[in-house]
Structure formats: structure tokens, C-alpha cells
Design an enzyme around this catalytic site. Sequence first.
Site, PDB file in Angstrom:
ATOM      1  N   GLY A  36     -73.122  29.804 -16.239  1.00  0.00           N
ATOM      2  CA  GLY A  36     -74.037  28.565 -16.399  1.00  0.00           C
ATOM      3  C   GLY A  36     -74.880  28.799 -15.159  1.00  0.00           C
ATOM      4  O   GLY A  36     -76.374  28.420 -15.331  1.00  0.00           O
ATOM      5  N   HIS A  37     -74.526  29.377 -14.098  1.00  0.00           N
ATOM      6  CA  HIS A  37     -75.468  29.484 -12.869  1.00  0.00           C
ATOM      7  C   HIS A  37     -76.432  30.439 -13.267  1.00  0.00           C
ATOM      8  O   HIS A  37     -77.552  30.558 -13.001  1.00  0.00           O
ATOM      9  CB  HIS A  37     -74.642  29.885 -11.748  1.00  0.00           C
ATOM     10  CG  HIS A  37     -73.749  28.974 -11.029  1.00  0.00           C
ATOM     11  ND1 HIS A  37     -72.621  29.228 -11.223  1.00  0.00           N
ATOM     12  CD2 HIS A  37     -74.028  27.933 -10.323  1.00  0.00           C
ATOM     13  CE1 HIS A  37     -71.801  28.064 -10.826  1.00  0.00           C
ATOM     14  NE2 HIS A  37     -72.817  27.445 -10.293  1.00  0.00           N
ATOM     15  N   LYS A 149     -74.820  19.935 -17.134  1.00  0.00           N
ATOM     16  CA  LYS A 149     -73.399  19.702 -17.084  1.00  0.00           C
ATOM     17  C   LYS A 149     -73.289  18.530 -16.249  1.00  0.00           C
ATOM     18  O   LYS A 149     -72.629  17.607 -16.391  1.00  0.00           O
ATOM     19  CB  LYS A 149     -72.433  20.762 -16.898  1.00  0.00           C
ATOM     20  CG  LYS A 149     -71.273  20.279 -16.916  1.00  0.00           C
ATOM     21  CD  LYS A 149     -70.034  21.392 -16.648  1.00  0.00           C
ATOM     22  CE  LYS A 149     -69.922  21.611 -15.319  1.00  0.00           C
ATOM     23  NZ  LYS A 149     -69.335  20.845 -14.375  1.00  0.00           N
ATOM     24  N   VAL A 176     -74.271  25.554 -20.577  1.00  0.00           N
ATOM     25  CA  VAL A 176     -73.756  26.761 -21.033  1.00  0.00           C
ATOM     26  C   VAL A 176     -72.239  26.550 -21.279  1.00  0.00           C
ATOM     27  O   VAL A 176     -71.349  26.193 -20.667  1.00  0.00           O
ATOM     28  CB  VAL A 176     -73.978  27.933 -19.900  1.00  0.00           C
ATOM     29  CG1 VAL A 176     -73.398  29.394 -20.316  1.00  0.00           C
ATOM     30  CG2 VAL A 176     -75.324  28.241 -19.824  1.00  0.00           C
TER      31      VAL A 176
END
Lengths: 285, 285
Positions: A36-37, A149, A176
Site C-alpha cells: 500500500g505504501h 484505506k 491496495v
Amino acid sequence: MKRTSHIQELRKMIAEEKKRGRKINFVPTMGFLHRGHLSLIAQAQQKDAFLIVSIFVNPLQFGPNEDLSRYPRDLERDVRLLEEAGVDALFHPTVEEMYPNPMVTFVEVGQLDAMLCGATRPGHFRGVTTVVNKLFNIVQPDKAFFGQKDYQQYLIIERMVRDLNLPIQICPVPIVREEDGLAMSSRNIFLTSEQRQKAQILSKSLAAAELSIQTGQRSAREIERQLRERITFESQGIIDYAEVRDAGDLSEVTEIKRPVLLALAVKFGTTRLIDNKVVEVKPNV
Amino acid sequence: MKRTSHIQELRKMIAEEKKRGRKINFVPTMGFLHRGHLSLIAQAQQKDAFLIVSIFVNPLQFGPNEDLSRYPRDLERDVRLLEEAGVDALFHPTVEEMYPNPMVTFVEVGQLDAMLCGATRPGHFRGVTTVVNKLFNIVQPDKAFFGQKDYQQYLIIERMVRDLNLPIQICPVPIVREEDGLAMSSRNIFLTSEQRQKAQILSKSLAAAELSIQTGQRSAREIERQLRERITFESQGIIDYAEVRDAGDLSEVTEIKRPVLLALAVKFGTTRLIDNKVVEVKPNV
């Protein structure tokens, strides 16, 4: 990749890059990086932009009974990932560097911060907006990137920037997910394999709710009922909230007419996970 | 002198000056300028600095029963004074330009904002810190100048800047007084000539209290008693507060050992005036 824990050193570095005409892009994180990062970082890697990632586990946004001390950390692994990703600079300050004195100043975004995660985590968003405001004042980025998110957090930051005239563009980046649909989160590591299995219900129930809306269901209460029923029946997850909200301002919704946020927070054992989906509806389906 | 009411236009102007290597100095005001403001401006006129003055009567810092609507305004006179003083640019936004949407974001400096003026004017300092934060984000000055007549405001702004890592130097400027000692204030215009006469008691009582401390009095309560007695006996002023506080953090003082702030707020008719004096003491006089 450049690395510093010191605000003054970072400021100097940034001033030099700006003097060279480069824009500053910024991805604030709490570390323990996942895909995600990396997606935030990929979005933030833009031509002529100097990309700064921060890693700071911010005590101010954790409640007294929350998981500050056990929040996962692995700086060396993070550094490796950031270097591989081609990040220009890492800012990883200590708590003392960020809070040398007891803080008496806070930035609060009213209305948006009291519902959903704000209701069960009092003071959480005040901690987030205050540290993000500090980081923005330190980095003075042109653009900052936030994952969807944490949709409520993204909206709150966006509103803070608008209300306070910060000259920063806030760029949201889609969630993600793992192969099986679980939203990427540093906290996923706390799940047992059984909980990990059960946690699929979050994305599955959101997908089912989306389908229900797209096939004509317009009652927000009914969608919430469906979400709760599915999560309760198919997992041992303890629901913190399962709500349908206006996607623009998180206000309450009765009839689904405009884009809505389906928002979930569910506890599996001691681990609280969140997930969400924005669903758009076409008028008169 | 350049003039604009528009944030975008001001930002462009500032960006050009910065590109030319000039520093930005900033004097925020509510207009109806007097010699106190001109002293701020004189301090802010520095080599290589582009000097911006703002005039904005900020609704957010006035309580519902306060004097927002009757706060004195005279833009054309102000413009003339600023031009004569050689100011580079005036920013005088409308309320709609500063607050296009209902504000939900606020900047609060705890502790310091609840006492003295904060106690009788709830929400006042939150309005001040929020608008000053906005102005700082718009102007992004290197230095900002604040008068010490509003000593509590100066300390609060200084603390906000420190806590939130704003890269701005806050410069305090001494009180400017009329011949007879009355501190310059836009609100002095509301005084009748009799009240104007009586209002001298503010600076006179402060001077007497200073003398009392310098000749050995170390009891904060006794100094406060002297202040109250003098003001009550020699004027019809209604005392809001007359207090001795630590000059560094406004904390309560019993024995005067370090520099103290003697702070007064007194109402003459419907006009509330403030004044103060910082008194240093030598150890073991």
C-alpha cells in the site's frame, strides 16, 4: 537515498532542492511498509519532484489503551524498500525531535473527526491532524499522498488543508489489497492465520453491498443491515461500525442517491481492521 | 504600494519576490491604524525584506456579544498611512475570501488561551490562532511582528509557531503610548473625553506597581491588591482582571522572583481596554 532524523537538516536539504527548481512530493507514513505504501510512493514519483517519505509512529494519535508500544516497526527493512523504490529522502525523526516540549497546540477538524473511527478512538484524529500539520510545516510539500484505506483521515486532512489555506495538493491513492481482497495494513501482521482467513469478510461484504446497491437497493439502513449480518454470520469479528455515509462529507445517508462510502471497522481478536469502498450510483437505475 | 484582496494574487506576488531572493516580513492587523501599528511597521522594514501588511477584521475572534460590527474601520485612511510608511504590499481580504466555507478546522493553543483575556472572551484566542495560522499559510513570511500590548496573544502565537514547527520568527514590538501613557489601541476612539482621562489609570497603576516591586515588594497578591485598589479608587473602571503572572508562560505567581507580567483589562463604559508591563526583578535586592 538521503536520510535524516533532524528537522533542521531536512529543511536545509529541501531548501536546496527548491532552489534547483524541484517540486517537493511527500508521503507521510508510520513505517512497517507494505505494498500500500509502495503504491503511494509510485504515485508520488513524478518528473521534477523530489520525493520525501517520513516514518514516524506518532504517539499523539494513539489512545491510552491502544497499540502504540506494540505497533510494528522495522526501520532497516523499510530503508531497504525505500531505497529499492528510488525514494529521494527519508525523514525518520525521534519522538523528542517532533515533541521537544509538552504540546499545548492542537489542530482539530470538527464534525468530520467525531464519527466512525473518531467515535471509538477519541483524540485520534486530533493527533493525526496535529502531526500532519507539523510535518507539512517542516516539509512544505507541493503535493502529499494519502491512502484511501484511511478514507476518513484523507477527507479530514483535505479539509484541514482547505480550511487553513495550506498551499498543498492532497492526492488520494486507491486501496491496495492482498490476493484474497484483504486491504493492506501494517496491523495485518497481528492476525493469526485463522483470523487472517476470517478477515476476508471485510472486502467480501463490501463487494456484496456494492452489488446490492448496483442492483437497485437504495436504503442505507438495509445495506448496513446486510453488512452487519454477513460479517457476524461468517466470522467471529466484533463490529465497531458498519456504515453508509456520504462520500464527500461523511454526513448520514438515508436514501442512496449520491456516491456513498461503505465503511467498516471490525475487531478480530485484539486487532482492529478497517476497510471501505466508495460506491457511485447512477440516477434512476 | 501593491494592494490585493485575493489570496491567489498575493501568493503570486510573494512567489515573485521570493524568487528574487527577498525575505518576507509580515504585519497582520485589523486596520484602523495608529502609531502602535506604525511602530510594528518600522520594526518590520528591514533590508532585503518585502513588507506585507494585512488588514482583516476577523469575525472568528469576536464573541456573539462583542464589538465586531462597531469595530472601527477606515480603509482609505489606512492605505494612506501604509503608503506614507513605505509598506510594499497591503492584503485586505473580504470575509468571503478568508472563509469561503463554514470553518470546521481550528488551531487551539491550550493552557495559555483559557486565562486572562481568554477567560472573559471564550473562543477569542481560538479565533486569533486560527486566522493567524491561515494568514501565515497564505503569506509564508520569514518574520511576523506582534505588538506587546496584546502580550498574551503574542505568547500564544509564539507557542503555536513553536509547537507546529512553522518556519517563522515571531518578533515582539514594545507598546506605544500616548503622551499621557495610555496604550495605543484602535478601541480608544470609543472613549468619551472623561473616560479617556480616567483611562490613564491603567498605565499609572502599572508604573506604581512596578515601583512597588522594584522597592522590594515580592508578594504577587499584594501587587494585585494595589492595582485593583488604585484603579477602583481613581476611576469608574470596572476591572475584568488585574493579575501578576509569569512573563514566560503566564503561569500563576505567588512570590515574585522571575520576570512577571502585570496584566490589566478594565472596562470604561462599554469599552474594554487592556494594558500590561513586564517587570524584571534582581535577585536579593
